[in-house]
Design a protein around this motif. Structure first.
Motif, short mmCIF file in Angstrom:
data_model
loop_
_atom_site.label_atom_id
_atom_site.label_comp_id
_atom_site.label_asym_id
_atom_site.label_seq_id
_atom_site.Cartn_x
_atom_site.Cartn_y
_atom_site.Cartn_z
N TRP A 102 39.62 11.13 33.96
CA TRP A 102 39.24 12.25 33.37
C TRP A 102 37.68 12.77 33.49
O TRP A 102 37.28 13.74 32.98
N GLY A 116 46.76 20.45 22.54
CA GLY A 116 45.97 19.12 21.96
C GLY A 116 44.27 19.31 22.17
O GLY A 116 43.64 18.46 21.53
N THR A 148 43.02 18.64 24.92
CA THR A 148 42.40 17.72 25.76
C THR A 148 41.95 17.96 27.12
O THR A 148 41.60 16.77 27.73
N VAL A 170 38.70 18.21 29.14
CA VAL A 170 37.61 17.71 29.19
C VAL A 170 36.28 18.45 29.81
O VAL A 170 36.52 18.86 30.88
N ARG A 203 36.23 16.10 25.21
CA ARG A 203 37.58 16.82 24.90
C ARG A 203 37.20 17.98 24.06
O ARG A 203 36.29 18.07 23.20
N SER A 237 38.82 19.16 21.95
CA SER A 237 39.26 18.82 20.31
C SER A 237 37.92 18.34 19.80
O SER A 237 38.16 18.33 18.54
N THR A 263 43.09 22.43 28.08
CA THR A 263 44.32 21.30 28.10
C THR A 263 44.13 20.48 29.12
O THR A 263 44.56 19.07 29.08
N SER A 264 43.56 20.70 30.52
CA SER A 264 43.73 19.82 31.72
C SER A 264 42.53 19.75 32.48
O SER A 264 42.53 18.97 33.66
#
Length: 314
Positions: free
Chosen positions: A133, A206, A208, A210, A244, A246, A282-283
């Motif tokens: 990540w 979510g 997710t 980064v 992230r 989030s 997200t990715s």
């Protein structure tokens, strides 16, 4: 040294020029019109009018001033929609400046005998979206960022290749993370800040993905360091803490005095934000600044977005 800053009145250039002057450099800064010259003079630089997409204009500006170093900060980001669905449209002129403008500046550098050349790149959504990540400069870029940003990725790839492979020139590409701070999109008055306050910047899936951030003043400081040191190549200019969505988005909303962001499933967000927008939520992958801190002798004043969003957002 005499440092030629192309795009000296832009977001990063206007922060960079005073640092170079304070370090004892003789600075020549460009503006597209006479309106930008008084600010350059006030900052201690010599201002020249130049159109980065006009090869003759670029050649004349560089050969007339005979710099030791060229810093390419030409962009056209004043009017952005803020919607990644229209990414390539928003970046159309900037993409030309990253291709045609880069070629013009490199040709002028060769004509003037300039042997050190720095250029503004970007890292974040261009990172490969599989594996770890947090990516380094040795990791590949994505093959396909989504149809909304394919032209922009091609422009970034061209810039990196042209600058780092230019014969007889020590070329450095500074891959900046997402800017925040006074005057930037991620600020109280910027496009992102306004969208967050109006709850038009949702947390998708979510959250997710980064991101890696960098305060505009820290980006300028890293650039000033790279004028004097660093081997040719690419450098990630980001803070110490990739995060992230989030994590950082609700925190930024809090610092802006906004309500928490709305949450949307990816399938519902995709028609509104496009493939790129969903990927950014997200990715996408973050980036490491280890090479820049090691080889440029630079560390960010705002080591993390947590500190920066709280005290330096602008």
């Amino acid at each position: 040294m005499r440092v030629f800053v192309a795009g000296a009145t832009g977001a990063l250039g206007s922060n960079l020029v005073p640092l170079l002057v304070a370090a004892g450099h003789e600075v020549v800064g460009t503006s597209r019109s006479a309106a930008g010259l008084p600010a350059l003079s006030a900052a201690g630089a010599t201002g020249v009018i130049m159109d980065g997409l006009d090869a003759d204009s670029v050649l004349r500006a560089v050969t007339d001033t005979q710099p030791d170093v060229i810093v390419h900060q030409l962009t056209a980001l004043a009017t952005m929609s803020g919607n990644p669905k229209y990414f390539d449209r928003d970046f159309a002129v900037t993409n030309r400046l990253r291709t045609e403008g880069t070629g013009n500046l490199l040709a002028a550098a060769r004509a003037a005998g300039v042997t050190r050349f720095l250029a503004q790149g970007y890292i974040g959504w261009p990172n490969e979206r599989s594996g770890g990540w947090v990516k380094t400069e040795d990791d590949p870029l994505t093959v396909d960022p989504g149809r909304e940003a394919r032209q922009s990725l091609q422009a970034l790839r061209y810039l990196e290749r042209a600058v780092t492979e230019a014969p007889g020139i020590d070329g450095l590409v500074l891959r900046y993370g997402s800017f925040y701070g006074p005057g930037q999109a991620a600020s109280r008055t910027g496009t992102m800040g306004e969208m967050i306050r109006r709850r038009r910047f949702p947390l998708v899936g979510g959250g997710t993905g980064v991101w890696s951030f960098i305060h505009i003043a820290d980006a300028a400081a890293a650039t000033a360091a790279a004028v004097e040191r660093g081997a040719p190549g690419v450098y990630n200019i980001v803070d110490d803490e990739p995060a992230r969505v989030s994590q950082w988005l609700p925190y930024l909303a809090e610092q802006l005095g906004a309500k928490p962001p709305m949450r949307l499933p990816a399938w519902l967000a995709r028609p509104m934000m496009g493939e790129l927008g969903v990927a950014m939520m997200t990715s996408v992958r973050g980036s490491s600044n280890a090479k820049a801190t090691r080889e440029l002798g630079w560390t960010p004043r705002y080591a993390t977005w947590r500190e920066g969003f709280r005290t330096g957002i602008g």
